[in-house]
Design an enzyme around this catalytic site. Structure first.
Site, mmCIF file in Angstrom:
data_model
loop_
_atom_site.group_PDB
_atom_site.id
_atom_site.type_symbol
_atom_site.label_atom_id
_atom_site.label_comp_id
_atom_site.label_asym_id
_atom_site.label_seq_id
_atom_site.Cartn_x
_atom_site.Cartn_y
_atom_site.Cartn_z
ATOM 1 N N LYS A 52 0.842 -1.201 0.000
ATOM 2 C CA LYS A 52 0.000 0.000 0.000
ATOM 3 C C LYS A 52 0.879 1.254 0.000
ATOM 4 O O LYS A 52 0.585 2.236 -0.687
ATOM 5 C CB LYS A 52 -0.920 0.001 1.234
ATOM 6 C CG LYS A 52 -2.075 -0.998 1.095
ATOM 7 C CD LYS A 52 -2.778 -1.276 2.410
ATOM 8 C CE LYS A 52 -3.772 -2.412 2.242
ATOM 9 N NZ LYS A 52 -4.296 -2.947 3.483
ATOM 10 N N GLN A 96 -5.022 -2.099 9.868
ATOM 11 C CA GLN A 96 -4.794 -3.384 9.201
ATOM 12 C C GLN A 96 -5.297 -4.558 10.053
ATOM 13 O O GLN A 96 -4.981 -4.660 11.232
ATOM 14 C CB GLN A 96 -3.286 -3.546 8.915
ATOM 15 C CG GLN A 96 -2.913 -4.764 8.114
ATOM 16 C CD GLN A 96 -3.416 -4.722 6.666
ATOM 17 O OE1 GLN A 96 -3.304 -3.710 5.987
ATOM 18 N NE2 GLN A 96 -3.995 -5.823 6.216
ATOM 19 N N ASP A 119 -11.444 2.188 3.979
ATOM 20 C CA ASP A 119 -11.861 0.791 3.775
ATOM 21 C C ASP A 119 -13.377 0.699 3.584
ATOM 22 O O ASP A 119 -13.882 -0.274 3.040
ATOM 23 C CB ASP A 119 -11.496 -0.061 5.011
ATOM 24 C CG ASP A 119 -10.172 -0.784 4.861
ATOM 25 O OD1 ASP A 119 -9.762 -1.042 3.708
ATOM 26 O OD2 ASP A 119 -9.555 -1.122 5.896
#
Ligand SMILES: NC(=O)c1ccc[n+]([C@@H]2O[C@H](COP(=O)([O-])OP(=O)(O)OC[C@H]3O[C@@H](n4cnc5c(N)ncnc54)[C@H](OP(=O)(O)O)[C@@H]3O)[C@@H](O)[C@H]2O)c1
Length: 297
Positions: A52, A96, A119
């Protein structure tokens, strides 16, 4: 001839378009910033975080990272999240997963500022998506919508069978595809481990999306001629390769490709799209927070 849907190519186009939007934001003094926060040292999570960060660098998004020790109390992670919520340079961030067992991931998600929740997992963003007013579409389902669009799939009235009902793929995708919208208007069946006669559901579909986590569960005998097959699965299976494993999807590619109208490969299908759509959401977050309008792909 079966079309192989090239996720790398579609993702690359989206990233190119995003680069223009990022330059517009940067010129207005609002370069987008994406942060990752990782609790513990799970190697797969570290790899995802590194990918990322590299993606950000390539398109001109500032990347930030916070590590929290795996044996620290949950409050340390909540503290890092509170700091990110306040940081004006961070427009979006990812907490995460997975987190260590002593931390409740749902509580982590609830603490993320919904405006920075790139997200799209915060309950407020889930609710908006279901209501047809999404702020951030979760990256994998959004990427699948873009792949279907790139392959010219007409979803209006199409029967779509999604195998898998996870919060990150199956459920949000089903909710997106039933919306009264140009990239929705499908009739969706969602299957899971308790579904009776899975084959009847997949054979009846114009589009099959496999998001199961079971290597090669869906084979050619389970789909009709001409089906569009989207394979979300990423599974490591032992193989006589340098690494000792290979990656396969939830679809048995060879037999499915013989019958499919179009199919995504693994790797090179959904995976690159998920990464591109995270960049998309970060740019959108920056545009909304900084009040600088940009054109999104
Ligand atoms: N390429 C990408 O960007 C990307 C992104 C996300 C995920 N993935 C991959 O996609 C796969 C799915 O991920 P996920 O997070 O959605 O998985 P998950 O949370 O483990 O959910 C799997 C779903 O599949 C269902 N299932 C399991 N075995 C089944 C069977 N035999 N028949 C029918 N349904 C079955 C489960 O049913 P129950 O609900 O009844 O347990 C569950 O709903 C994994 O391989 C993952 O690595 C890839």
């Amino acid at each position: 001839m079966t079309e192989i849907i090239d996720g790398n190519a579609v993702a690359s186009e989206i990233r190119d378009d995003l680069t223009d939007a990022i330059e517009t934001l940067a010129a207005a003094g609002a370069r987008p910033g994406l942060a990752t926060v990782l609790m513990g040292d799970d190697p797969a999570s570290q790899t995802y975080v590194n990918m990322k960060r590299r993606d950000c660098e390539e398109v001109g998004i500032e990347s930030h990272h916070v590590d929290v020790a795996g044996d620290a109390p949950a409050e340390d992670l909540y503290g890092a999240i509170a700091d990110l919520n306040e940081d004006p340079d961070v427009h979006g961030y990812i907490a995460q997963a997975p987190v260590p067992d002593h931390v409740d991931y749902r509580e982590v998600i609830r603490r993320v500022d919904p405006a920075k929740d790139v997200d799209g997992f915060h309950p407020e963003n889930v609710g908006r998506l279901v209501a047809g007013d999404a702020r951030f579409r979760p990256c994998t389902p959004h990427g699948i919508q873009k792949l279907l669009e790139s392959a010219g799939v007409d979803l209006e009235g199409a029967d779509v069978t999604i195998v898998g009902r996870s919060d990150i793929v199956g459920k949000p995708l089903a909710n997106l595809l039933i919306q009264k919208a140009d990239d929705g208007n499908a009739t969706v069946t969602v299957c899971h481990s308790r579904t009776d006669d899975l084959t009847a559901k997949t054979r009846n579909a114009d589009v099959v999306v496999a998001a199961v986590g079971v290597p090669e569960l869906i084979d050619g005998s389970m789909i009709a001629e001409g089906t569009i097959v989207i394979d979300v699965g990423v599974n490591r299976i032992e193989a006589d390769t340098e690494k000792g494993y290979e990656l396969v999807g939830d679809v048995e590619f060879e037999s499915a490709a013989e019958k499919a109208g179009a199919i995504t490969p693994v790797p090179g299908g959904v995976g690159p799209m998920t990464r591109a759509m995270l960049l998309y959401n970060t740019v959108k977050a920056a545009s909304l927070q900084e009040d600088v309008p940009v054109e999104l792909p």
